[in-house]
Design an enzyme around this catalytic site. Structure first.
Site, PDB file in Angstrom:
ATOM      1  CG  ASP A 119      -1.943 -14.100   5.229  1.00 26.30           C
ATOM      2  OD1 ASP A 119      -2.729 -14.751   4.510  1.00 26.30           O
ATOM      3  OD2 ASP A 119      -1.653 -12.913   5.006  1.00 26.30           O
ATOM      4  NE  ARG A 150      -3.839  -2.413   2.135  1.00 25.27           N
ATOM      5  CZ  ARG A 150      -3.798  -3.732   1.889  1.00 25.27           C
ATOM      6  NH1 ARG A 150      -2.619  -4.347   1.770  1.00 25.27           N
ATOM      7  NH2 ARG A 150      -4.907  -4.434   1.776  1.00 25.27           N
TER       8      ARG A 150
HETATM    9  C1  S3P Z   1      -3.879  -9.200   2.099  1.00 26.57           C
HETATM   10  C2  S3P Z   1      -5.114  -9.699   2.399  1.00 26.57           C
HETATM   11  C3  S3P Z   1      -5.367 -11.123   2.663  1.00 26.57           C
HETATM   12  C4  S3P Z   1      -4.084 -11.861   2.990  1.00 26.57           C
HETATM   13  C5  S3P Z   1      -2.985 -11.536   2.034  1.00 26.57           C
HETATM   14  C6  S3P Z   1      -2.677 -10.044   2.064  1.00 26.57           C
HETATM   15  C7  S3P Z   1      -3.737  -7.746   1.828  1.00 26.57           C
HETATM   16  O1  S3P Z   1      -5.946 -11.709   1.512  1.00 26.57           O
HETATM   17  O2  S3P Z   1      -4.325 -13.249   2.997  1.00 26.57           O
HETATM   18  O3  S3P Z   1      -1.810 -12.244   2.358  1.00 26.57           O
HETATM   19  O4  S3P Z   1      -2.596  -7.242   1.779  1.00 26.57           O
HETATM   20  O5  S3P Z   1      -4.760  -7.080   1.645  1.00 26.57           O
HETATM   21  P1  S3P Z   1      -7.539 -11.630   1.226  1.00 26.57           P
HETATM   22  O6  S3P Z   1      -7.883 -10.227   0.989  1.00 26.57           O
HETATM   23  O7  S3P Z   1      -7.727 -12.480   0.006  1.00 26.57           O
HETATM   24  O8  S3P Z   1      -8.198 -12.203   2.445  1.00 26.57           O
END
Ligand code: S3P
Length: 434
Positions: free
Chosen positions: A316, A27
């Site tokens: 995660d 981000r």
């Molecule tokens: C993330 C959101 C999660 C996570 C991924 C990173 C992010 O995924 O599992 O490792 O940076 O927004 P999902 O949005 O598919 O749940």
């Protein structure tokens, strides 16, 4: 293909810092590129996933300087200052890159194509393509708009109210980013709260973001202002060392500067419910994000039930939670975690295979697994399935096996934690040298 051999350990000791948070690092590059003015980013994770994001914005004409002191300086171009990329944007293994970028690109005035590696091309993209098309995006993707590669012809967007069937920060963030370039209001509801780094960073950079029970909304036409950003250590990376220190007797480890955002700190709550001795010290803030140091000591763990709201707060970390569960007294059940099946690999199937090699009794469900704890693991050979978090979870288990554990396909740890193996060898005392 790289492999690693892990031997049992007599204890983990010392003081470590883990690399910068992966979600926040993505981000920081995106929002600083889209902002007006300059931003300095400290603590950026130089993992393969984040470099995919960095390279994508460079390919769209953003001036991103990575200096020797590891500080990243970005001259923002504003929301509509990006240029059409002359080639496919390669998102590598990174779901966050491809999904958030699709939200940025849908409302631009140019054409772009997003793709990634063999694992990313298998993952569901309909969850972002479908709502973006409802906003007016023009997108053409493989498998009837469900998979990458997909192409976007940027077009004017209008805000929508969207009820996401899954709790996903990637979906939510893609729609909020598209919403910033759309006319009107964009509102996203989700079944459980997912990580909120986007909301926090957008606010920090001057946008108005309304957060309410079950949802979040933004007005289109807002601009972001460049600012200095400090990225805390990644709790998802700290999780491997937390569990390692808990399950290896005679351990005491201090993990400094760990991001403790409540939408991410489920791992600490889960481990504490299992009886873990973890002390949260020196609580403070890095920008909009809470941070602390974690002191962890070996503990006797007990099985628990995990489900509901807790799942997105630790999504995660569930692979390494399954290793903690395998060392706990009694049974642990993980439910409501069907999302694990569509991560970098099917993490339920991948962890089942690892646990079975270790000699652990495990039953899998469509949305989770039941794990029966045992005293000591068998050694043998396991495969990461090209998934960084499976490789590192297996490494943690290897510290408690009766014979050596060989892990195949370990190069993938560079995706989120390039120095993982060095750090593990630095703090894990080999058996016989205590
Ligand atoms: C993330 C959101 C999660 C996570 C991924 C990173 C992010 O995924 O599992 O490792 O940076 O927004 P999902 O949005 O598919 O749940």
């Amino acid at each position: 293909m790289k492999s690693q051999q892990i031997n049992s350990s007599a204890g983990l000791r010392g003081e470590i810092t883990v690399p910068g948070d992966k979600s926040i690092s993505h981000r920081s590059i995106m929002f600083a590129s889209l902002a007006q003015g300059s931003s300095c980013i400290r603590g950026f994770l130089h993992g393969e996933d984040n470099l995919a994001t960095l390279n994508a914005f460079r390919a769209m004409g953003v001036d991103i300087d990575v200096s020797l002191d590891a500080v990243i300086r970005i001259k923002g171009k504003g929301f509509f200052g990006l240029c059409e990329p002359t080639d496919i944007l390669d998102c590598g293994n990174s779901g966050t890159t491809i999904r958030l970028l699709s939200g940025v690109l849908a409302g631009q005035k140019f054409f772009s194509v997003l793709s990634g590696d063999q694992y990313l091309r298998r993952r569901p993209m309909g969850r972002v393509i479908e709502p973006l098309m409802q906003m007016g995006a023009q997108i053409w993707g493989r498998e009837q708009n469900r998979c990458a590669p997909f192409a976007l012809q940027g077009s004017p967007l209008g805000g929508i109210t969207y009820h996401s069937p899954v709790a996903s920060a990637q979906v939510k963030s893609a729609l909020l980013l598209a919403g910033l370039s759309a006319s009107g209001t964009t509102t996203v509801y989700e079944p459980h709260v997912s990580r909120d780094h986007t909301e926090r960073m957008l606010r920090y950079m001057g946008a108005e973001v309304q957060v309410f029970a079950g949802g979040v909304s933004v007005e289109g036409g807002q601009q972001l202002q460049g600012r200095d950003l400090e990225i805390p250590g990644d709790i998802s990376s700290a999780a491997f060392f937390l569990v390692a220190a808990l399950i290896v007797p005679n351990s005491e480890l201090l993990i400094k500067n760990v991001g403790m955002n409540p939408t991410r700190s489920g791992i600490v709550d889960i481990l504490c419910s299992m009886g873990a001795n973890i002390r949260i010290l020196n609580e403070r803030h890095a920008g909009e994000e809470p941070v602390a140091d974690l002191l962890v000591c070996s503990s006797e763990l007990r099985g628990i039930e995990i489900g509901g709201d807790m799942v997105p707060r630790a999504i995660d970390e569930l692979p390494v939670v399954s290793i903690a569960a395998a060392c706990a007294q009694g049974t642990t059940t993980i439910r409501d975690a069907a999302e694990l099946r569509v991560k970098e690999t099917d993490r339920i199937a991948a962890m089942e295979a690892v646990l079975q090699t270790l000699g652990v009794e495990v039953e899998t469900h469509a949305d989770g697994m039941t794990i029966h704890g045992i005293e000591r693991f068998n050694g043998g050979k396991v495969n990461s399935c090209g998934d960084h978090r499976i490789a590192m979870s297996a490494a943690v288990a290897g510290l408690r096996t009766s014979t050596v554990l060989e892990i195949e396909d370990t190069g993938c740890t560079a995706i989120s934690f390039p120095a993982f193996w060095e750090l593990l060898h630095q703090v894990a005392i080999p058996t016989g040298k205590n």
